[in-house]
Motif scaffolding. Structure first.
Motif: not given
Length: 80
Positions: A1-6, A8-10
């Motif tokens: 998983m991408d750090v930016k995706h995580i 954004d999800y948080l």
């Protein structure tokens, strides 16, 4: 998983938390008090569950084993 995706999800999860609790309308100091009270209540529920649920399960098992027919063995040795 991408750090930016995580990230954004948080942030999406935090936004959902704000919407569900309606705490987005509170001022920052009110939000901190609300979050503190909420986290304290959750911590107390987790602690109480950890301490008291095993005791209640043990008592229920003892009670129902007595009803079902499991007789307790005597600790006194029979003398003949």
């Amino acid at each position: 998983m991408d750090v930016k995706h995580i990230k954004d999800y948080l942030s999406w999860l935090y936004y959902q938390y704000l919407l569900i609790t309606c705490s987005y309308v509170l001022e920052p100091w009110e939000q901190s008090i609300f979050n503190t009270v909420l986290l304290t209540a959750i911590a107390m529920m987790i602690y109480s569950s950890y301490v008291f649920i095993p005791i209640h399960i043990q008592l229920a098992m003892d009670f129902f084993s007595g009803i079902v027919g499991g007789q307790h063995e005597s600790t006194v040795a029979l003398m003949s």
